[in-house]
Scaffold this motif. Structure first.
Motif, PDB file in Angstrom:
ATOM      1  N   TYR A 137       0.830  -1.201   0.000  1.00  0.00           N
ATOM      2  CA  TYR A 137       0.000   0.000   0.000  1.00  0.00           C
ATOM      3  C   TYR A 137       0.870   1.259   0.000  1.00  0.00           C
ATOM      4  CZ  TYR A 137      -3.747   3.239   1.182  1.00  0.00           C
ATOM      5  OH  TYR A 137      -4.641   4.281   1.161  1.00  0.00           O
ATOM      6  N   LEU A 138       1.972   1.231   0.728  1.00  0.00           N
ATOM      7  CA  LEU A 138       2.903   2.364   0.700  1.00  0.00           C
ATOM      8  C   LEU A 138       3.434   2.585  -0.718  1.00  0.00           C
ATOM      9  CD1 LEU A 138       4.925   1.682   3.972  1.00  0.00           C
ATOM     10  CD2 LEU A 138       3.308   3.561   3.596  1.00  0.00           C
ATOM     11  N   LEU A 139       3.730   1.503  -1.400  1.00  0.00           N
ATOM     12  CA  LEU A 139       4.192   1.615  -2.779  1.00  0.00           C
ATOM     13  C   LEU A 139       3.101   2.202  -3.664  1.00  0.00           C
ATOM     14  CD1 LEU A 139       6.363   1.077  -4.886  1.00  0.00           C
ATOM     15  CD2 LEU A 139       5.503  -1.265  -5.091  1.00  0.00           C
ATOM     16  N   LYS A 140       1.857   1.851  -3.379  1.00  0.00           N
ATOM     17  CA  LYS A 140       0.721   2.390  -4.128  1.00  0.00           C
ATOM     18  C   LYS A 140       0.613   3.895  -3.931  1.00  0.00           C
ATOM     19  CE  LYS A 140      -4.140   1.334  -4.901  1.00  0.00           C
ATOM     20  NZ  LYS A 140      -5.104   0.231  -4.812  1.00  0.00           N
ATOM     21  N   ILE A 141       0.847   4.364  -2.703  1.00  0.00           N
ATOM     22  CA  ILE A 141       0.821   5.805  -2.442  1.00  0.00           C
ATOM     23  C   ILE A 141       1.909   6.503  -3.238  1.00  0.00           C
ATOM     24  CG2 ILE A 141       1.166   7.586  -0.680  1.00  0.00           C
ATOM     25  CD1 ILE A 141      -0.031   5.657   1.361  1.00  0.00           C
ATOM     26  N   PHE A 142       3.112   5.949  -3.203  1.00  0.00           N
ATOM     27  CA  PHE A 142       4.233   6.568  -3.892  1.00  0.00           C
ATOM     28  C   PHE A 142       4.049   6.533  -5.407  1.00  0.00           C
ATOM     29  CE2 PHE A 142       8.359   6.056  -6.021  1.00  0.00           C
ATOM     30  CZ  PHE A 142       8.914   7.294  -5.725  1.00  0.00           C
ATOM     31  N   ARG A 143       3.527   5.424  -5.905  1.00  0.00           N
ATOM     32  CA  ARG A 143       3.344   5.252  -7.345  1.00  0.00           C
ATOM     33  C   ARG A 143       2.322   6.217  -7.920  1.00  0.00           C
ATOM     34  NH1 ARG A 143       0.009   0.220  -8.509  1.00  0.00           N
ATOM     35  NH2 ARG A 143      -1.581   1.744  -7.974  1.00  0.00           N
ATOM     36  N   GLY A 144       1.265   6.490  -7.151  1.00  0.00           N
ATOM     37  CA  GLY A 144       0.160   7.276  -7.688  1.00  0.00           C
ATOM     38  C   GLY A 144      -0.901   6.349  -8.245  1.00  0.00           C
ATOM     39  N   ASP A 145      -2.034   6.911  -8.556  1.00  0.00           N
ATOM     40  CA  ASP A 145      -3.195   6.138  -8.958  1.00  0.00           C
ATOM     41  C   ASP A 145      -3.307   6.085 -10.476  1.00  0.00           C
ATOM     42  OD1 ASP A 145      -5.967   5.424  -9.559  1.00  0.00           O
ATOM     43  OD2 ASP A 145      -6.259   5.592  -7.413  1.00  0.00           O
ATOM     44  N   GLY A 146      -3.644   4.926 -11.004  1.00  0.00           N
ATOM     45  CA  GLY A 146      -3.819   4.785 -12.441  1.00  0.00           C
ATOM     46  C   GLY A 146      -4.932   5.649 -12.997  1.00  0.00           C
ATOM     47  N   LEU A 147      -5.863   6.067 -12.138  1.00  0.00           N
ATOM     48  CA  LEU A 147      -6.952   6.942 -12.559  1.00  0.00           C
ATOM     49  C   LEU A 147      -6.561   8.408 -12.464  1.00  0.00           C
ATOM     50  CD1 LEU A 147      -9.930   5.165 -10.781  1.00  0.00           C
ATOM     51  CD2 LEU A 147      -9.203   4.947 -13.160  1.00  0.00           C
ATOM     52  N   MET A 148      -5.299   8.676 -12.163  1.00  0.00           N
ATOM     53  CA  MET A 148      -4.795  10.043 -12.035  1.00  0.00           C
ATOM     54  C   MET A 148      -5.438  10.769 -10.855  1.00  0.00           C
ATOM     55  SD  MET A 148      -2.702   9.681 -14.373  1.00  0.00           S
ATOM     56  CE  MET A 148      -1.932  11.273 -14.307  1.00  0.00           C
ATOM     57  N   ARG A 186      13.606   0.561  -0.241  1.00  0.00           N
ATOM     58  CA  ARG A 186      14.163   1.889  -0.495  1.00  0.00           C
ATOM     59  C   ARG A 186      13.274   2.963   0.108  1.00  0.00           C
ATOM     60  NH1 ARG A 186      14.666   2.796  -6.524  1.00  0.00           N
ATOM     61  NH2 ARG A 186      15.401   4.823  -5.791  1.00  0.00           N
ATOM     62  N   LEU A 187      11.968   2.799  -0.046  1.00  0.00           N
ATOM     63  CA  LEU A 187      11.047   3.795   0.494  1.00  0.00           C
ATOM     64  C   LEU A 187      11.174   3.891   2.008  1.00  0.00           C
ATOM     65  CD1 LEU A 187       7.778   3.118  -1.559  1.00  0.00           C
ATOM     66  CD2 LEU A 187       9.344   5.046  -1.804  1.00  0.00           C
ATOM     67  N   LEU A 188      11.352   2.740   2.656  1.00  0.00           N
ATOM     68  CA  LEU A 188      11.408   2.717   4.114  1.00  0.00           C
ATOM     69  C   LEU A 188      12.722   3.246   4.665  1.00  0.00           C
ATOM     70  CD1 LEU A 188       9.553  -0.638   4.766  1.00  0.00           C
ATOM     71  CD2 LEU A 188       8.790   1.655   5.402  1.00  0.00           C
ATOM     72  N   SER A 189      13.635   3.621   3.795  1.00  0.00           N
ATOM     73  CA  SER A 189      14.831   4.317   4.269  1.00  0.00           C
ATOM     74  C   SER A 189      14.522   5.783   4.572  1.00  0.00           C
ATOM     75  CB  SER A 189      15.943   4.238   3.217  1.00  0.00           C
ATOM     76  OG  SER A 189      15.591   4.957   2.046  1.00  0.00           O
TER      77      SER A 189
END
Length: 272
Positions: free
Chosen positions: A122-133, A193-196
């Protein structure tokens, strides 16, 4: 559908939660997540629509919508029955994003929806952004709302055996097997990497406390600030290769239905 002279079938969701797992592994979701929403919540779940293309509707989220021109229907819509997977005729006016007021039968099909998966995913999902913009919608509300771990549910897991046989057939070929390993390594490395980042670790802690029921008002405010720092204002084209989160890199508003607010003006924009 042919018997009912219908070109549209409403298929309800069965939302699976995190099963209170945190880290990511190289396993299929249908085997990792085996807890879903309880039966009492099923009538109010989301929906997806199976439909035939026509001249009076356009592709939209959850269900097709009328094609409009100058504020008016572009083409007169033919009267068509909308049915659920039990053959029950549905009233179009009662259908909403979350299913609507009327129970939707799931005799023939349902969508197993793994919306949040594990906390690190889920953290990766936040960083990635949403496919629906609509990158600004992720936060505590969108983590806790779909975090349905109400009941043990092996409906999807029952298909693991068939999945495994097909997976074994594909990975017997060295080329897709190597591509899969590279993909998994890349995906597992990104959360590390994000958790650093102190900001990401702080947000992770808040989200975990929200699952445990110990989140505070201050946590809510802090989570909004952190998601603003982490989520992009526009979903990057190469999310897994992107830079680390930067303060002020995105935008977020955690208000609205179920804690999620959709940026209507952003829906439909192309990331390119």
């Amino acid at each position: 559908m042919d018997e009912m002279r219908s070109d549209r079938m409403v298929i309800p969701w069965r939302i699976f939660g995190s099963s209170q797992r945190a880290g990511s592994t190289d396993q299929p979701v249908i085997g990792r997540f085996t807890r879903s929403m309880g039966d009492s919540a099923l009538p109010k779940s989301g929906l997806t629509t199976l439909f035939r293309r026509d001249d009076h509707s356009r592709l939209a989220i959850h269900r097709p919508k009328r094609l409009m021109k100058g504020g008016c229907p572009a083409v007169e819509e033919a009267r068509q029955a909308r049915i659920d997977t039990g053959g029950q005729v549905m009233d179009p006016a009662s259908l909403k994003r979350n299913g609507g007021v009327d129970p939707i039968r799931r005799d023939m099909a349902e969508v197993a929806h793994f919306m949040i998966r594990r906390l690190d995913e889920y953290l990766l999902k936040i960083f990635r952004g949403d496919g629906l913009m609509t990158s600004n919608r992720h936060g505590i509300g969108c983590w806790r709302g779909p975090g349905r771990n109400d009941a043990a549910d092996l409906v999807a897991a029952d298909h693991v055996e068939g999945f495994g046989a097909e997976y074994g057939r594909l990975t017997a070929n060295p080329e897709p097997a190597a591509l899969h390993r590279r993909t998994v390594e890349h995906r597992l490395a990104k959360p590390r990497r994000l958790l650093s980042s102190d900001e990401v670790r702080d947000l992770r802690s808040i989200l975990k406390r929200s699952t445990d029921g110990t989140v505070t008002v201050d946590d809510l405010a802090q989570s909004r600030r952190l998601v603003t720092q982490i989520s992009p204002s526009v979903a990057p084209r190469n999310a897994l290769d992107g830079d680390m989160p930067r303060p002020g890199a995105g935008r977020h508003d955690d208000r609205g239905r179920g804690g999620c607010r959709y940026d209507r003006g952003a829906i439909g924009r192309s990331p390119r």
